[in-house]
Motif scaffolding. Structure first.
Motif, short mmCIF file in Angstrom:
data_model
loop_
_atom_site.label_atom_id
_atom_site.label_comp_id
_atom_site.label_asym_id
_atom_site.label_seq_id
_atom_site.Cartn_x
_atom_site.Cartn_y
_atom_site.Cartn_z
N THR A 194 0.83 -1.21 0.00
CA THR A 194 0.00 0.00 0.00
C THR A 194 0.87 1.26 0.00
OG1 THR A 194 -1.79 -1.13 1.17
CG2 THR A 194 -1.78 1.27 1.26
N ALA A 195 1.94 1.24 0.79
CA ALA A 195 2.84 2.39 0.84
C ALA A 195 3.54 2.61 -0.50
CB ALA A 195 3.88 2.18 1.94
N LEU A 196 3.95 1.52 -1.15
CA LEU A 196 4.60 1.64 -2.46
C LEU A 196 3.62 2.18 -3.50
CD1 LEU A 196 6.69 -1.65 -2.59
CD2 LEU A 196 7.59 0.68 -2.51
N ALA A 197 2.39 1.67 -3.49
CA ALA A 197 1.39 2.13 -4.45
C ALA A 197 1.08 3.61 -4.24
CB ALA A 197 0.12 1.29 -4.32
N ALA A 198 0.99 4.02 -2.98
CA ALA A 198 0.73 5.43 -2.68
C ALA A 198 1.87 6.32 -3.16
CB ALA A 198 0.51 5.62 -1.18
N GLY A 199 3.06 5.75 -3.23
CA GLY A 199 4.22 6.50 -3.72
C GLY A 199 4.35 6.48 -5.23
N GLY A 200 3.38 5.88 -5.92
CA GLY A 200 3.39 5.89 -7.38
C GLY A 200 4.08 4.70 -8.02
N TYR A 201 4.27 3.62 -7.25
CA TYR A 201 4.96 2.44 -7.77
C TYR A 201 3.97 1.34 -8.17
CZ TYR A 201 9.49 4.26 -6.37
OH TYR A 201 10.62 5.03 -6.26
N GLU A 202 4.32 0.61 -9.21
CA GLU A 202 3.59 -0.60 -9.56
C GLU A 202 4.11 -1.72 -8.66
OE1 GLU A 202 4.14 -1.27 -13.71
OE2 GLU A 202 2.87 0.43 -14.31
N VAL A 203 3.20 -2.40 -7.98
CA VAL A 203 3.58 -3.33 -6.91
C VAL A 203 3.41 -4.77 -7.36
CG1 VAL A 203 3.15 -4.03 -4.52
CG2 VAL A 203 2.89 -1.62 -5.19
N GLU A 204 4.36 -5.58 -6.97
CA GLU A 204 4.33 -7.02 -7.23
C GLU A 204 4.64 -7.73 -5.91
OE1 GLU A 204 6.31 -9.66 -10.65
OE2 GLU A 204 7.76 -8.91 -9.20
N CYS A 205 3.91 -8.81 -5.63
CA CYS A 205 4.15 -9.56 -4.41
C CYS A 205 4.05 -11.05 -4.70
CB CYS A 205 3.16 -9.17 -3.31
SG CYS A 205 3.44 -10.02 -1.74
N ALA A 206 4.95 -11.82 -4.10
CA ALA A 206 4.93 -13.28 -4.26
C ALA A 206 5.29 -13.92 -2.93
CB ALA A 206 5.91 -13.72 -5.34
N LEU A 207 4.63 -15.03 -2.62
CA LEU A 207 4.97 -15.80 -1.44
C LEU A 207 6.03 -16.82 -1.83
CD1 LEU A 207 4.45 -16.62 1.51
CD2 LEU A 207 2.69 -18.19 0.68
N LEU A 208 7.20 -16.70 -1.21
CA LEU A 208 8.31 -17.58 -1.53
C LEU A 208 8.54 -18.58 -0.39
CD1 LEU A 208 10.97 -15.06 -2.88
CD2 LEU A 208 9.20 -16.26 -4.16
N GLN A 209 8.57 -19.83 -0.74
CA GLN A 209 8.90 -20.87 0.24
C GLN A 209 10.04 -21.70 -0.32
OE1 GLN A 209 5.89 -23.20 2.41
NE2 GLN A 209 6.87 -25.03 1.61
#
Length: 238
Positions: A194-209
């Protein structure tokens, strides 16, 4: 440079590290008589492009560093972070919460200039040792982020190893091309995203195991489960 705003500062080598550098800068380093320069040495802090490293590849295993790495520095997480950072010759990398210094040293191996930041004296010493072991140069800054970041030169890419949302926001305000971090829980990952998106960034997230196995008896040796969160500034390209 021929403008009225030009300022020239002459520093000896013992004062240069403590000097506050403001962008833009032209830095000329002059060696004295008898200065030893190794064959093939260049201007970059890491190595020349295409150099043959002592250990091929990136995200080297723990034993390459001779120290214990915590969960946030696992081999496969570092591999993913380095891939998302895409550090290259000419980049300035911030590694905030550098820990053992493993990622900072490896980013420097790609030819990037690296500033590693940590509040713990032990982490700063470990990072300096990791750089020596990797045969690269980097700058280590002891201090607590985000305050320690205020006087640093503008980064191209940033890896955040610790510090929370406040550090993410402070880094986003400096507008690097990419910001990469990790989170232990989904709620933490969502807050960072959310903080990255508010700063104008395109966000990607992955769960790594990842589960490291001892190939002698194929028993479990190392387990890591984390959320990899990265932000890319849209105008910076893919």
């Amino acid at each position: 440079l021929g403008t009225e705003r030009e300022q020239v500062t002459v520093l000896t080598s013992d004062k240069a590290a403590d000097h506050v550098w403001r962008d833009p800068n032209v830095v000329i380093v002059i060696g004295g008589v008898g200065t030893a320069v190794s064959p093939g040495s260049g201007w970059i802090a890491g190595r020349d492009p295409g150099y043959p490293p002592a250990a091929r590849g990136w995200a080297l295993p723990t034993e390459e560093y001779g120290i214990e790495l915590d969960e946030g520095e696992s081999t496969w997480l570092r591999a993913a972070q380095l891939a998302r950072l895409g550090a290259r010759t000419g980049d300035l990398v911030w590694d905030i919460g550098c820990g053992s210094g493993a990622l900072a040293a490896e980013a420097a191996r790609f030819g990037a200039a690296v500033i590693a930041v940590d509040d713990e004296p032990g982490a700063c010493a470990s990072t300096a040792a990791a750089a020596r072991r990797a045969g690269v140069q980097l700058q280590v800054v002891q201090g607590r982020a985000p305050h320690a970041l205020e006087r640093l030169p503008e980064p191209d890419v940033v890896r955040i190893g610790g510090g929370g949302v406040d550090v993410v926001i402070a880094c986003a305000d400096r507008r690097p091309e990419r910001i990469v971090t990790h989170a232990a829980t989904r709620d933490e990952a969502e807050a960072v995203g959310t903080a990255l998106a508010a700063g104008g960034y395109e966000v990607e997230c992955a769960l790594l195991q990842s589960v490291g196995l001892d190939t002698g008896d194929w028993s479990e040796r190392e387990r890591s489960v984390v959320f990899l969160v990265s932000g890319r500034r849209p105008e910076s390209g893919p």
